[in-house]
Scaffold this motif. Structure first.
Motif, PDB file in Angstrom:
ATOM      1  N   GLU A   1      68.328  52.874  10.488  1.00 24.78           N
ATOM      2  CA  GLU A   1      69.471  51.761  10.446  1.00 24.78           C
ATOM      3  C   GLU A   1      70.552  52.120  11.516  1.00 24.78           C
ATOM      4  N   GLU A   2      71.147  51.045  12.070  1.00 25.47           N
ATOM      5  CA  GLU A   2      71.733  51.053  13.056  1.00 25.47           C
ATOM      6  C   GLU A   2      73.381  51.832  12.477  1.00 25.47           C
ATOM      7  N   GLU A   3      73.842  52.470  13.434  1.00 22.32           N
ATOM      8  CA  GLU A   3      75.411  53.047  13.192  1.00 22.32           C
ATOM      9  C   GLU A   3      76.318  52.046  13.714  1.00 22.32           C
ATOM     10  N   ARG A   4      77.367  51.770  12.888  1.00 17.22           N
ATOM     11  CA  ARG A   4      78.284  50.988  12.919  1.00 17.22           C
ATOM     12  C   ARG A   4      79.605  51.417  13.420  1.00 17.22           C
ATOM     13  N   VAL A   5      79.794  51.336  14.575  1.00 19.53           N
ATOM     14  CA  VAL A   5      81.104  52.053  15.282  1.00 19.53           C
ATOM     15  C   VAL A   5      82.125  51.109  15.495  1.00 19.53           C
ATOM     16  N   GLY A   6      83.406  51.445  15.088  1.00 21.43           N
ATOM     17  CA  GLY A   6      84.484  50.879  15.244  1.00 21.43           C
ATOM     18  C   GLY A   6      85.268  51.365  16.512  1.00 21.43           C
ATOM     19  N   LEU A   7      85.983  50.929  17.453  1.00 19.82           N
ATOM     20  CA  LEU A   7      86.727  51.437  18.253  1.00 19.82           C
ATOM     21  C   LEU A   7      88.150  50.990  18.268  1.00 19.82           C
ATOM     22  N   TYR A   8      89.113  51.862  18.111  1.00 21.09           N
ATOM     23  CA  TYR A   8      90.553  51.316  17.788  1.00 21.09           C
ATOM     24  C   TYR A   8      91.101  50.886  18.996  1.00 21.09           C
ATOM     25  N   ALA A   9      91.643  49.789  18.849  1.00 22.11           N
ATOM     26  CA  ALA A   9      92.360  49.093  19.912  1.00 22.11           C
ATOM     27  C   ALA A   9      93.840  48.611  19.700  1.00 22.11           C
ATOM     28  N   GLY A  10      94.435  49.369  18.588  1.00 18.25           N
ATOM     29  CA  GLY A  10      95.770  49.081  18.339  1.00 18.25           C
ATOM     30  C   GLY A  10      96.769  49.636  19.216  1.00 18.25           C
TER      31      GLY A  10
ATOM     32  N   VAL B   1      73.002  51.469  17.598  1.00 18.85           N
ATOM     33  CA  VAL B   1      74.439  51.350  17.463  1.00 18.85           C
ATOM     34  C   VAL B   1      75.063  50.050  17.830  1.00 18.85           C
ATOM     35  N   THR B   2      75.949  49.501  16.965  1.00 21.92           N
ATOM     36  CA  THR B   2      76.922  48.440  17.029  1.00 21.92           C
ATOM     37  C   THR B   2      78.211  49.020  17.322  1.00 21.92           C
ATOM     38  N   VAL B   3      78.938  48.267  18.350  1.00 20.38           N
ATOM     39  CA  VAL B   3      80.300  48.739  18.508  1.00 20.38           C
ATOM     40  C   VAL B   3      81.115  47.373  18.571  1.00 20.38           C
ATOM     41  N   ARG B   4      82.265  47.582  17.915  1.00 25.54           N
ATOM     42  CA  ARG B   4      83.395  46.577  17.871  1.00 25.54           C
ATOM     43  C   ARG B   4      84.588  47.233  17.754  1.00 25.54           C
ATOM     44  N   ARG B   5      85.678  46.383  18.319  1.00 24.84           N
ATOM     45  CA  ARG B   5      87.141  46.883  18.399  1.00 24.84           C
ATOM     46  C   ARG B   5      87.645  46.469  17.161  1.00 24.84           C
ATOM     47  N   VAL B   6      88.462  47.280  16.559  1.00 21.03           N
ATOM     48  CA  VAL B   6      89.166  47.121  15.349  1.00 21.03           C
ATOM     49  C   VAL B   6      90.696  47.369  15.824  1.00 21.03           C
ATOM     50  N   LEU B   7      91.774  46.442  14.927  1.00 19.83           N
ATOM     51  CA  LEU B   7      93.052  46.587  15.178  1.00 19.83           C
ATOM     52  C   LEU B   7      93.780  47.051  14.218  1.00 19.83           C
ATOM     53  N   ARG B   8      95.181  47.229  14.345  1.00 16.11           N
ATOM     54  CA  ARG B   8      95.750  47.930  13.377  1.00 16.11           C
ATOM     55  C   ARG B   8      96.132  46.972  12.205  1.00 16.11           C
TER      56      ARG B   8
ATOM     57  N   ASP C   1      90.321  52.805  28.976  1.00 17.54           N
ATOM     58  CA  ASP C   1      89.575  53.850  28.553  1.00 17.54           C
ATOM     59  C   ASP C   1      88.653  53.302  27.397  1.00 17.54           C
ATOM     60  N   LEU C   2      89.217  52.211  26.577  1.00 20.36           N
ATOM     61  CA  LEU C   2      88.211  51.598  25.866  1.00 20.36           C
ATOM     62  C   LEU C   2      87.015  50.968  26.328  1.00 20.36           C
ATOM     63  N   GLU C   3      87.169  50.450  27.624  1.00 23.71           N
ATOM     64  CA  GLU C   3      85.999  49.894  28.061  1.00 23.71           C
ATOM     65  C   GLU C   3      85.076  50.816  28.639  1.00 23.71           C
ATOM     66  N   ALA C   4      85.552  51.946  29.150  1.00 20.44           N
ATOM     67  CA  ALA C   4      84.910  53.084  29.530  1.00 20.44           C
ATOM     68  C   ALA C   4      84.079  53.667  28.281  1.00 20.44           C
ATOM     69  N   ILE C   5      84.603  53.730  27.111  1.00 21.65           N
ATOM     70  CA  ILE C   5      83.888  54.370  26.065  1.00 21.65           C
ATOM     71  C   ILE C   5      82.813  53.165  25.706  1.00 21.65           C
ATOM     72  N   GLU C   6      83.234  51.869  25.688  1.00 18.62           N
ATOM     73  CA  GLU C   6      82.255  50.956  25.263  1.00 18.62           C
ATOM     74  C   GLU C   6      81.015  51.111  26.185  1.00 18.62           C
ATOM     75  N   THR C   7      81.382  51.446  27.498  1.00 17.14           N
ATOM     76  CA  THR C   7      80.214  51.359  28.346  1.00 17.14           C
ATOM     77  C   THR C   7      79.271  52.720  28.153  1.00 17.14           C
ATOM     78  N   ALA C   8      80.050  53.599  27.621  1.00 19.06           N
ATOM     79  CA  ALA C   8      79.299  55.075  27.653  1.00 19.06           C
ATOM     80  C   ALA C   8      78.241  55.079  26.185  1.00 19.06           C
ATOM     81  N   ILE C   9      78.672  54.305  25.472  1.00 22.51           N
ATOM     82  CA  ILE C   9      77.944  54.313  24.057  1.00 22.51           C
ATOM     83  C   ILE C   9      76.676  53.421  24.201  1.00 22.51           C
ATOM     84  N   PRO C  10      75.562  53.706  24.245  1.00 21.09           N
ATOM     85  CA  PRO C  10      74.484  52.643  24.244  1.00 21.09           C
ATOM     86  C   PRO C  10      74.434  51.891  23.257  1.00 21.09           C
ATOM     87  N   ARG C  11      73.574  50.632  23.455  1.00 17.58           N
ATOM     88  CA  ARG C  11      73.798  49.766  22.219  1.00 17.58           C
ATOM     89  C   ARG C  11      72.356  49.620  21.699  1.00 17.58           C
ATOM     90  N   VAL C  12      71.606  50.800  21.382  1.00 21.67           N
ATOM     91  CA  VAL C  12      70.267  50.883  20.924  1.00 21.67           C
ATOM     92  C   VAL C  12      70.424  51.722  19.656  1.00 21.67           C
TER      93      VAL C  12
END
Length: 548
Positions: free
Chosen positions: A73-82, A102-109, A89-100
């Motif tokens: 099952e996919e890992e659901r990853v949140g990237l804090y953008a508050g 893993v699903t990545v989305r930004r989360v806010l405060r 740096d957020l863009e660099a982290i998103e690029t570094a985490i493969p999308r296989v």
């Protein structure tokens, strides 16, 4: 959010033994709950394949992504953008985490707690640790700690690592997911560049050289009841471009650490793995491990005090300067094994942690801040602890807090008042004291002149106080500091060191800093032994001469 049952402990980052059995909210079982060699092999293959995608030509990459993937099952990853997060740096982290897998989305405060319910891992990257802390606020920080405590994962990089370690000022006592202290927090702006790391134990590093940019330097915090962290890598080189005075501090401190927190896991990077393709695999490994892939680390066993050790609780919260706290640890490290020293927070004092100790030490910092950190319930617990026979040592701010006046923060443990509080900021430097009779019994020094570091400590004066015995003066100021508008002539003759009793307990107050003065740490050792009634049996003979 996944509710995870952790696997059996093991020591290697990439060893997969046993099952990690989460169940998604809503009752949908996870394939991670299947403990079989096939599933473990699939997960290992997924990781290797995902990281190899960066090396494929565009056509083959498109074909690979279009092909069906037999993954767990996919890992659901949140990237804090508050507030406080760095956009680049957020863009660099998103690029570094493969999308296989893993699903990545930004989360806010805004809506953070609800967003965390749909995540397995929260990643907090670089930026400003202070701004991140302020942006999260109390409610946001509680949402993150609850998320990890219930089984979520946390990966902190740079500022995100500062945020999850033990706080070092009033703004950073926020998450504290890992019992790691920040080494030399005042020298945080040490520079950027490439540093060398060395693996610790069975850990394996993808590369020796890593990108660094003002990240935290970690060391064990030794906090009350905390699970020690497991270090993955330490610094093997040095950067001190921002402040040459900090040269030599970095080597040997920990750079990557991980720990369990409740049912969750946390990984902290001082370095920036996502800034270099050669080290990006480490970030992906950390995300997968924090999500529950593989076993939890085997922490070192919780240290226990020896049968004859003096148990000392050092307050470490708002109003406590890290250097003063750590200086007390160093001073009480000699003789080895004689003292069992642990940090306690204001919240722990409020919930009865002092019952496990013989003495409480309040270090230098801000008496007003310490008053806030303890709160009414904590201050009552503190007074009750001393009244029932516990020892109290107050250094600088801790001495301010013990006075009967001023009443806005004084707790009335000693019949003294603070003189000229209007000009409390009268200066810092080495001052000369006159040791008085009684100094040898309490602090291990014969009467005479001695020199000690002073940093805006209280000028104390004995006063009559109902139900309090008179204090015993141990040293008086000979020097006079009067900067920032403070009047001259006020300091000489005022008390710099004294002892007294408070009902069944003993109290020692230092206006100066024995823990930060070379050659004066033994005064603190003797004071602790006297306050815990161990001095006659255990203290070495009083030393002669002057501490300089």
């Amino acid at each position: 959010m996944a509710t995870r049952v952790r696997a059996p402990l093991a020591s290697s980052w990439k060893t997969h033994r046993g099952a990690v059995a989460p169940t998604r909210m809503g009752g949908r079982p996870s394939t991670k709950s299947i403990s079989s060699p096939m599933v473990r092999s699939i997960r290992r293959c997924r990781r290797v394949w995902a990281m190899s995608l960066h090396r494929l030509p565009p056509l083959l990459l498109a074909l690979a992504l279009a092909a069906p993937c037999a993954c767990a099952e996919e890992e659901r990853v949140g990237l804090y953008a508050g507030p406080g997060a760095d956009a680049a740096d957020l863009e660099a982290i998103e690029t570094a985490i493969p999308r296989v897998g893993v699903t990545v989305r930004r989360v806010l405060r805004e809506g953070l707690r609800e967003a965390l319910e749909e995540l397995d891992v929260l990643v907090v990257g670089s930026g400003s640790g202070t701004k991140l802390a302020r942006g999260l606020g109390v409610d946001g920080a509680r949402a993150v700690t609850d998320f990890v405590r219930r089984g979520g994962g946390y990966v902190g990089v740079g500022a995100g690592a500062y945020l999850a370690a033990r706080g070092y000022n009033a703004h950073t006592h926020v998450l504290e997911l890992v019992d790691a202290r920040i080494v030399d927090p005042r020298g945080w702006r040490r520079g950027s560049g490439t540093v060398e790391l060395e693996a610790i134990g069975a850990a394996r590093l993808p590369a020796r050289r890593w990108v660094y940019q003002n990240g935290p330097l970690f060391a064990p915090a030794r906090s009350h009841g905390a699970v020690p962290y497991v270090a993955w890598a330490r610094f093997a080189s040095d950067i001190a471009a921002g402040d040459p005075r900090r040269a030599g501090v970095m080597p040997g401190t920990d750079a990557v650490v991980r720990a369990a927190f409740g049912r969750g896991r946390a990984v902290l990077f001082s370095v920036l793995p996502h800034r270099d393709p050669a080290t990006a695999t480490a970030l992906f490994d950390a995300v997968c491990w924090a999500a529950g892939d593989g076993p939890a680390p085997i922490p070192p066993p919780l240290p226990k005090p020896g049968p004859d050790a003096v148990r000392v609780a050092v307050l470490d919260d708002e109003g406590c300067i890290d250097g003063c706290v750590e200086g007390s640890f160093r001073a009480l490290g000699t003789p080895a094994g004689r003292f069992f020293v642990r940090r306690v927070s204001g919240a722990q004092v409020r919930t009865g942690a002092l019952a496990d100790y013989d003495l409480v030490l309040l270090p230098g910092g801000s008496a007003t801040g310490q008053h806030r950190a303890l709160g009414r319930t904590g201050l009552e617990a503190l007074r009750r602890f001393v009244a029932q026979g516990g020892g109290y040592v107050g250094i600088c701010a801790g001495a301010y807090l013990a006075a009967v006046e001023p009443t806005r923060y004084g707790q009335g443990l000693a019949a003294v008042r603070v003189v000229d509080t209007r000009h409390w900021k009268r200066g810092e430097g080495t001052v000369e004291l006159e040791g008085l009779p009684g100094l040898a019994e309490v602090a291990g020094r014969r009467p005479g002149k001695l020199r000690m570091l002073y940093a805006n400590g209280p000028l104390l004066e004995a006063v009559p106080a109902p139900e309090l015995p008179p204090v015993r003066p141990l040293a008086r100021f000979l020097s006079d500091l009067h900067r920032d508008g403070a009047p001259a002539g006020v300091m000489p003759g005022k008390l710099a060191l004294l002892s007294t009793t408070y009902q069944e307990g003993r109290v020692v107050l230092f206006s100066t800093h024995p823990e930060l003065t070379p050659g004066c740490g033994s005064l603190l050792v003797h004071a602790v032994l006297w306050a815990t009634r161990r001095a006659q049996a255990e203290a070495p003979p009083a030393s002669a001469g002057t501490a300089r």
